[in-house]
Design a protein around this motif. Structure first.
Motif, mmCIF file in Angstrom:
data_model
loop_
_atom_site.group_PDB
_atom_site.id
_atom_site.type_symbol
_atom_site.label_atom_id
_atom_site.label_comp_id
_atom_site.label_asym_id
_atom_site.label_seq_id
_atom_site.Cartn_x
_atom_site.Cartn_y
_atom_site.Cartn_z
ATOM 1 N N ASP A 86 0.786 -0.966 0.236
ATOM 2 C CA ASP A 86 -0.329 0.391 0.008
ATOM 3 C C ASP A 86 0.379 1.102 0.031
ATOM 4 O OD1 ASP A 86 -2.734 1.267 -0.003
ATOM 5 O OD2 ASP A 86 -2.269 1.306 1.754
ATOM 6 N N ASN A 90 0.978 3.930 -3.151
ATOM 7 C CA ASN A 90 0.957 5.816 -2.646
ATOM 8 C C ASN A 90 2.467 6.524 -3.088
ATOM 9 O OD1 ASN A 90 0.266 8.056 -1.496
ATOM 10 N ND2 ASN A 90 -0.480 7.191 0.291
ATOM 11 N N GLN A 110 -8.687 8.060 -4.354
ATOM 12 C CA GLN A 110 -8.648 6.623 -3.822
ATOM 13 C C GLN A 110 -9.548 5.628 -3.452
ATOM 14 O OE1 GLN A 110 -5.994 6.869 0.036
ATOM 15 N NE2 GLN A 110 -7.127 4.697 0.211
ATOM 16 N N VAL A 111 -9.240 4.283 -3.762
ATOM 17 C CA VAL A 111 -11.092 3.382 -3.444
ATOM 18 C C VAL A 111 -10.263 2.181 -2.810
ATOM 19 C CG1 VAL A 111 -13.266 2.648 -4.065
ATOM 20 C CG2 VAL A 111 -12.391 4.536 -5.488
ATOM 21 N N ASN A 112 -11.927 2.148 -1.717
ATOM 22 C CA ASN A 112 -10.633 1.054 -1.250
ATOM 23 C C ASN A 112 -11.896 -0.447 -1.453
ATOM 24 O OD1 ASN A 112 -8.487 1.479 0.315
ATOM 25 N ND2 ASN A 112 -10.212 2.894 1.324
ATOM 26 N N SER A 113 -11.036 -1.845 -1.253
ATOM 27 C CA SER A 113 -12.410 -2.750 -1.761
ATOM 28 C C SER A 113 -13.228 -3.035 -0.296
ATOM 29 C CB SER A 113 -12.268 -4.219 -2.289
ATOM 30 O OG SER A 113 -10.458 -4.418 -0.830
ATOM 31 N N ASN A 116 -11.375 -4.022 2.596
ATOM 32 C CA ASN A 116 -9.759 -3.248 2.495
ATOM 33 C C ASN A 116 -9.070 -4.351 2.228
ATOM 34 O OD1 ASN A 116 -10.679 -0.957 3.727
ATOM 35 N ND2 ASN A 116 -11.826 -2.039 5.652
ATOM 36 N N THR A 117 -8.439 -5.167 1.323
ATOM 37 C CA THR A 117 -7.650 -5.730 1.280
ATOM 38 C C THR A 117 -7.098 -5.167 -0.456
ATOM 39 O OG1 THR A 117 -9.235 -7.604 -0.176
ATOM 40 C CG2 THR A 117 -8.694 -7.874 2.575
ATOM 41 N N THR A 119 -6.696 -1.134 -2.833
ATOM 42 C CA THR A 119 -7.057 -0.100 -2.282
ATOM 43 C C THR A 119 -6.612 0.763 -4.214
ATOM 44 O OG1 THR A 119 -6.698 0.361 0.246
ATOM 45 C CG2 THR A 119 -5.921 1.698 -1.453
ATOM 46 N N TYR A 121 -5.398 3.840 -6.631
ATOM 47 C CA TYR A 121 -5.027 5.270 -6.440
ATOM 48 C C TYR A 121 -4.862 5.657 -8.053
ATOM 49 C CZ TYR A 121 -3.257 4.175 -1.310
ATOM 50 O OH TYR A 121 -3.399 3.699 -0.368
ATOM 51 N N ILE A 148 -2.558 0.172 -7.882
ATOM 52 C CA ILE A 148 -3.565 -0.493 -7.356
ATOM 53 C C ILE A 148 -2.358 -1.233 -6.620
ATOM 54 C CG2 ILE A 148 -5.222 -2.349 -7.331
ATOM 55 C CD1 ILE A 148 -5.956 -1.629 -10.400
ATOM 56 N N ASP A 150 -2.449 -4.617 -4.017
ATOM 57 C CA ASP A 150 -3.483 -5.995 -3.171
ATOM 58 C C ASP A 150 -2.671 -6.214 -1.824
ATOM 59 O OD1 ASP A 150 -4.891 -8.679 -2.946
ATOM 60 O OD2 ASP A 150 -4.839 -8.979 -4.486
#
Length: 191
Positions: A86, A90, A110-113, A116-117, A119, A121, A148, A150
């Motif tokens: 992550d 970033n 920014q979107v999270n699944s 939250n595993t 993300t 950007y 992305i 994972d």
């Protein structure tokens, strides 16, 4: 899709169904990557797998992976076993935002699944490549840059769709958006 990067043996079926490809596109199934991408009709697909990074390109023009140059298309680089994935994603976006060729950041998100595993950007930016002649259409480009992370699988995906600024609206709306979203949607859906 949850990429596991376990190589699928030759001839083994892929255990899922893809939606029908939109008109003007064909699915490129990549069982060795456990990924799939839409390819616009008449476009090119190029792939290189190494120990450190797997990469593929979907380009409007023939693309020589050794020279690394194309006008319109998408690149995807996949880094496995990335510690602090992550943070790496970033950092990639941060460096693009303040890179020397970046002239303008048009949008970012920014979107999270749900779990939250994963993300995402994402940046939409305009860039200028100073090494190219002022009249070269590739000097000024627009790009959607995605990193992305994972987190569960320690995998980092770096995806860039780019096109000359003068052709952006046509290329993104007709081809770039569907190609890019085909990868993102499958990653988030857990294929």
């Amino acid at each position: 899709m949850t990429p596991r990067y376990t190589r699928i043996p030759e001839g083994q079926n892929i255990p899922y169904n893809l939606p029908p490809a939109p008109k003007g596109f064909t699915w490129k199934v990549m069982p060795e990557l456990l990924m799939d991408v839409l390819i616009p009709d008449g476009w090119y697909y190029t792939q290189r797998l190494t120990d450190d990074v797997d990469e593929f390109y979907v380009t409007k023009e023939f693309f020589d992976i050794e020279t690394g140059k194309y006008s319109t298309g998408m690149s995807v680089k996949i880094y496995r076993e990335t510690e602090n994935v992550d943070e790496s994603a970033n950092e990639y976006i941060f460096n693009l935002t303040f890179g020397e060729t970046t002239k303008k950041v048009v949008d970012s998100m920014q979107v999270n699944s749900k779990s939250n595993t994963i993300t995402l950007y994402s940046l939409l930016l305009e860039s200028e490549i100073p090494d190219l002649e002022p009249g070269d259409p590739n000097r000024k480009k627009k790009m959607v840059c995605n990193a992305i992370a994972d987190i569960r699988n320690k995998t980092l995906y770096l995806m860039v769709f780019e096109s000359p600024l003068a052709l952006w609206d046509e290329e993104w709306n007709a081809r770039g958006g569907p190609v890019t979203l085909s990868v993102i949607n499958l990653l988030f859906a857990g294929r």
